[in-house]
Design a protein around this motif. Structure first.
Motif, PDB file in Angstrom:
ATOM      1  N   GLU A   6      -3.494  11.289  -8.647  1.00 16.60           N
ATOM      2  CA  GLU A   6      -4.903  11.641  -8.473  1.00 16.60           C
ATOM      3  C   GLU A   6      -5.564  10.519  -7.680  1.00 16.60           C
ATOM      4  O   GLU A   6      -5.344   9.334  -7.961  1.00 16.60           O
ATOM      5  CB  GLU A   6      -5.581  11.801  -9.830  1.00 16.60           C
ATOM      6  N   LEU A   7      -6.399  10.905  -6.704  1.00 13.96           N
ATOM      7  CA  LEU A   7      -6.977   9.940  -5.771  1.00 13.96           C
ATOM      8  C   LEU A   7      -8.500   9.988  -5.778  1.00 13.96           C
ATOM      9  O   LEU A   7      -9.105  11.036  -6.054  1.00 13.96           O
ATOM     10  CB  LEU A   7      -6.497  10.242  -4.344  1.00 13.96           C
ATOM     11  N   THR A   8      -9.098   8.859  -5.444  1.00 19.21           N
ATOM     12  CA  THR A   8     -10.535   8.853  -5.174  1.00 19.21           C
ATOM     13  C   THR A   8     -10.741   9.378  -3.753  1.00 19.21           C
ATOM     14  O   THR A   8      -9.803   9.384  -2.943  1.00 19.21           O
ATOM     15  CB  THR A   8     -11.119   7.434  -5.268  1.00 19.21           C
ATOM     16  N   GLU A   9     -11.952   9.818  -3.462  1.00 17.17           N
ATOM     17  CA  GLU A   9     -12.259  10.206  -2.081  1.00 17.17           C
ATOM     18  C   GLU A   9     -12.139   8.958  -1.195  1.00 17.17           C
ATOM     19  O   GLU A   9     -12.567   7.870  -1.598  1.00 17.17           O
ATOM     20  CB  GLU A   9     -13.676  10.771  -1.981  1.00 17.17           C
ATOM     21  N   LYS A  64      -6.010   6.818  -8.892  1.00 20.32           N
ATOM     22  CA  LYS A  64      -6.660   6.729 -10.204  1.00 20.32           C
ATOM     23  C   LYS A  64      -5.671   6.963 -11.347  1.00 20.32           C
ATOM     24  O   LYS A  64      -5.784   6.368 -12.411  1.00 20.32           O
ATOM     25  CB  LYS A  64      -7.773   7.782 -10.313  1.00 20.32           C
ATOM     26  N   ALA A  65      -4.719   7.864 -11.125  1.00 16.24           N
ATOM     27  CA  ALA A  65      -3.781   8.221 -12.196  1.00 16.24           C
ATOM     28  C   ALA A  65      -2.523   8.808 -11.593  1.00 16.24           C
ATOM     29  O   ALA A  65      -2.537   9.348 -10.474  1.00 16.24           O
ATOM     30  CB  ALA A  65      -4.423   9.230 -13.153  1.00 16.24           C
ATOM     31  N   ILE A  66      -1.419   8.669 -12.337  1.00 18.16           N
ATOM     32  CA  ILE A  66      -0.154   9.306 -11.965  1.00 18.16           C
ATOM     33  C   ILE A  66       0.006  10.545 -12.829  1.00 18.16           C
ATOM     34  O   ILE A  66      -0.087  10.471 -14.055  1.00 18.16           O
ATOM     35  CB  ILE A  66       1.037   8.351 -12.190  1.00 18.16           C
ATOM     36  N   VAL A  67       0.230  11.697 -12.195  1.00 17.51           N
ATOM     37  CA  VAL A  67       0.504  12.928 -12.943  1.00 17.51           C
ATOM     38  C   VAL A  67       1.832  12.720 -13.674  1.00 17.51           C
ATOM     39  O   VAL A  67       2.778  12.151 -13.102  1.00 17.51           O
ATOM     40  CB  VAL A  67       0.592  14.131 -11.974  1.00 17.51           C
ATOM     41  N   HIS A  87       0.843  -1.195   0.000  1.00 19.18           N
ATOM     42  CA  HIS A  87       0.000   0.000   0.000  1.00 19.18           C
ATOM     43  C   HIS A  87       0.877   1.244   0.000  1.00 19.18           C
ATOM     44  O   HIS A  87       2.103   1.163   0.130  1.00 19.18           O
ATOM     45  CB  HIS A  87      -0.965   0.005   1.199  1.00 19.18           C
ATOM     46  N   TYR A  88       0.248   2.392  -0.146  1.00 21.12           N
ATOM     47  CA  TYR A  88       0.963   3.667  -0.240  1.00 21.12           C
ATOM     48  C   TYR A  88       0.370   4.661   0.748  1.00 21.12           C
ATOM     49  O   TYR A  88      -0.781   4.527   1.167  1.00 21.12           O
ATOM     50  CB  TYR A  88       0.838   4.256  -1.650  1.00 21.12           C
ATOM     51  N   ILE A  89       1.180   5.662   1.087  1.00 21.00           N
ATOM     52  CA  ILE A  89       0.674   6.807   1.837  1.00 21.00           C
ATOM     53  C   ILE A  89       0.869   8.037   0.948  1.00 21.00           C
ATOM     54  O   ILE A  89       1.974   8.275   0.446  1.00 21.00           O
ATOM     55  CB  ILE A  89       1.423   7.026   3.172  1.00 21.00           C
ATOM     56  N   ALA A  90      -0.211   8.795   0.738  1.00 19.42           N
ATOM     57  CA  ALA A  90      -0.140  10.029  -0.044  1.00 19.42           C
ATOM     58  C   ALA A  90      -0.345  11.212   0.895  1.00 19.42           C
ATOM     59  O   ALA A  90      -1.182  11.157   1.812  1.00 19.42           O
ATOM     60  CB  ALA A  90      -1.197  10.029  -1.139  1.00 19.42           C
ATOM     61  N   ARG A  91       0.423  12.285   0.662  1.00 19.03           N
ATOM     62  CA  ARG A  91       0.262  13.519   1.440  1.00 19.03           C
ATOM     63  C   ARG A  91      -0.415  14.558   0.557  1.00 19.03           C
ATOM     64  O   ARG A  91       0.072  14.866  -0.530  1.00 19.03           O
ATOM     65  CB  ARG A  91       1.614  14.026   1.933  1.00 19.03           C
ATOM     66  N   THR A  92      -1.519  15.091   1.007  1.00 18.93           N
ATOM     67  CA  THR A  92      -2.268  16.080   0.234  1.00 18.93           C
ATOM     68  C   THR A  92      -1.655  17.467   0.447  1.00 18.93           C
ATOM     69  O   THR A  92      -0.872  17.669   1.393  1.00 18.93           O
ATOM     70  CB  THR A  92      -3.752  16.087   0.661  1.00 18.93           C
ATOM     71  N   CYS A 151      -3.553   4.612   0.698  1.00 23.65           N
ATOM     72  CA  CYS A 151      -4.169   4.340  -0.597  1.00 23.65           C
ATOM     73  C   CYS A 151      -3.606   3.080  -1.255  1.00 23.65           C
ATOM     74  O   CYS A 151      -2.532   2.594  -0.899  1.00 23.65           O
ATOM     75  CB  CYS A 151      -4.035   5.546  -1.533  1.00 23.65           C
ATOM     76  N   LEU A 152      -4.359   2.600  -2.214  1.00 24.40           N
ATOM     77  CA  LEU A 152      -3.994   1.426  -2.998  1.00 24.40           C
ATOM     78  C   LEU A 152      -4.011   1.813  -4.472  1.00 24.40           C
ATOM     79  O   LEU A 152      -4.725   2.741  -4.878  1.00 24.40           O
ATOM     80  CB  LEU A 152      -4.989   0.292  -2.750  1.00 24.40           C
ATOM     81  N   ALA A 153      -3.247   1.093  -5.268  1.00 26.39           N
ATOM     82  CA  ALA A 153      -3.221   1.365  -6.711  1.00 26.39           C
ATOM     83  C   ALA A 153      -4.460   0.761  -7.354  1.00 26.39           C
ATOM     84  O   ALA A 153      -4.825  -0.372  -7.084  1.00 26.39           O
ATOM     85  CB  ALA A 153      -1.951   0.796  -7.333  1.00 26.39           C
ATOM     86  N   LYS A 154      -5.093   1.547  -8.216  1.00 27.82           N
ATOM     87  CA  LYS A 154      -6.266   1.060  -8.937  1.00 27.82           C
ATOM     88  C   LYS A 154      -5.924   1.095 -10.420  1.00 27.82           C
ATOM     89  O   LYS A 154      -5.598   2.145 -10.967  1.00 27.82           O
ATOM     90  CB  LYS A 154      -7.467   1.961  -8.655  1.00 27.82           C
ATOM     91  N   GLY A 155      -5.971  -0.052 -11.070  1.00 30.13           N
ATOM     92  CA  GLY A 155      -5.621  -0.076 -12.490  1.00 30.13           C
ATOM     93  C   GLY A 155      -4.157  -0.427 -12.686  1.00 30.13           C
ATOM     94  O   GLY A 155      -3.437  -0.789 -11.747  1.00 30.13           O
TER      95      GLY A 155
END
Length: 317
Positions: free
Chosen positions: A51-54, A64-67, A14-19, A27-31
């Motif tokens: 980009e993340l889902t709520e 959802k996507a990597i910038v 899993h991952y940790i994202a900082r807003t 978060c988890l990777a989707k796709g």
């Protein structure tokens, strides 16, 4: 509203994202995220903007996507000769922590790291740690020689002692405002340096194996930490080898700045700098204007890239 964040930790599962407002989201990777033409073991890397889902009721979001990345650096994944591992993305410099004693970092490892950083357009920096262990005259002369070699090529190279604090202020000033990847063999004191730069962090450190003179792995996944003076450090697990990927044989010399500069004077445009008549690189080697250790590293990468005809790691673009 679009939810975005920066990946600051990657544990593999899993991952940790900082807003932007400094919240940390699990978060988890989707796709399926892939760099075109490259098989990777980790589709998302620390440093990636995503980009993340709520977040759901369990607090977990999906990527959802990597910038699009400004840059990234990869190495060949261990035990998977055709796969690559993305070390980090969107970095300003790549810091290689090395040691000349307890353990000894090989010049081949240093040169492979520097060449890979060059290949991905990331300025590499050499930091030699544990200078407090270099007590006799011979050790000090070796340190001076290594620093001179890499500085003469044009690299930033500095000596520090995480134990005594020597050189850490200069390193701190250099890192200010940058996103810096930290890498190195196990046991070189990378975690100890980061602990000194970020008081209170308390990353786990370990003793060197007396039997083998090598380090134990203490960092088990990549993670981003914020420096008190501004800037970020991406800490990565210690590595024992640095396998290069994506290099075409004819490009290898481009990633050794002194070889590339000298090669402009070769008789043939497609010179491999191994046997050709009128090779300016071989002449410079003979005259000690190019170091034998650097040339040996060039040959080792040249052999690995498929100069023998196998072309195992051909760059796809």
């Amino acid at each position: 509203m679009k939810l975005q964040g920066t990946i600051i930790r990657n544990t593999g599962s899993h991952y940790i994202a900082r807003t932007p407002d400094k919240k940390e989201i699990k978060c988890l990777a989707k796709g399926n995220f892939r760099i075109k033409g490259i098989r990777t073991t980790n589709p998302v890397a620390v440093g990636d903007e995503v980009e993340l889902t709520e977040p759901g009721p369990d607090g977990i979001s999906f990527i959802k996507a990597i910038v699009p990345r400004h840059n990234y650096i990869i190495r060949r994944a261990s035990n998977l000769s055709k796969a690559a591992h993305i070390i980090a993305a969107n970095v300003d410099c790549a810091i290689l922590v090395a040691t000349l004693a307890h353990p000894v970092t090989s010049t081949t490892f240093i040169d492979r790291f520097m060449a890979s950083a060059e290949a991905y357009g990331i300025p590499p920096v050499l930091v030699i740690n544990k200078t407090d262990l270099l007590t006799d005259e011979e050790d000090k002369e070796l340190l001076d020689a290594v620093l001179y070699l890499y500085r003469s090529i044009g690299y930033t190279a500095m000596a520090v002692s995480a134990h005594t604090g020597e050189g850490l202020e200069r390193l701190k000033d250099f890192l200010k405002g940058k996103v810096s990847l930290f890498s190195g063999n196990s046991g070189v004191g990378k975690s100890t340096i980061i602990n000194a730069l970020i008081p209170g962090l308390k990353l786990r450190t370990a003793e060197i194996s007396e039997a083998h003179g090598t380090g134990m792995h203490t960092t088990t996944f990549s993670e981003m930490f914020t420096l008190p003076e501004g800037g970020e450090i991406i800490d990565t697990p210690g590595v024992r080898g640095f396998g290069v990927v994506e290099f075409k044989p004819e490009e290898v010399g481009h990633f050794f700045p002194e070889i590339f500069r000298t090669s402009q004077n070769c008789r043939f445009g497609n010179c491999t700098h191994t046997h050709e008549p009128g090779c300016a690189v071989l002449e410079a080697l003979k005259e000690n204007r190019i170091s034998q250790s650097r040339y040996n590293s060039y040959l080792s990468i040249l052999e690995e890239t498929g100069a023998d005809g196998s072309d195992k790691y051909r760059k796809p673009f």
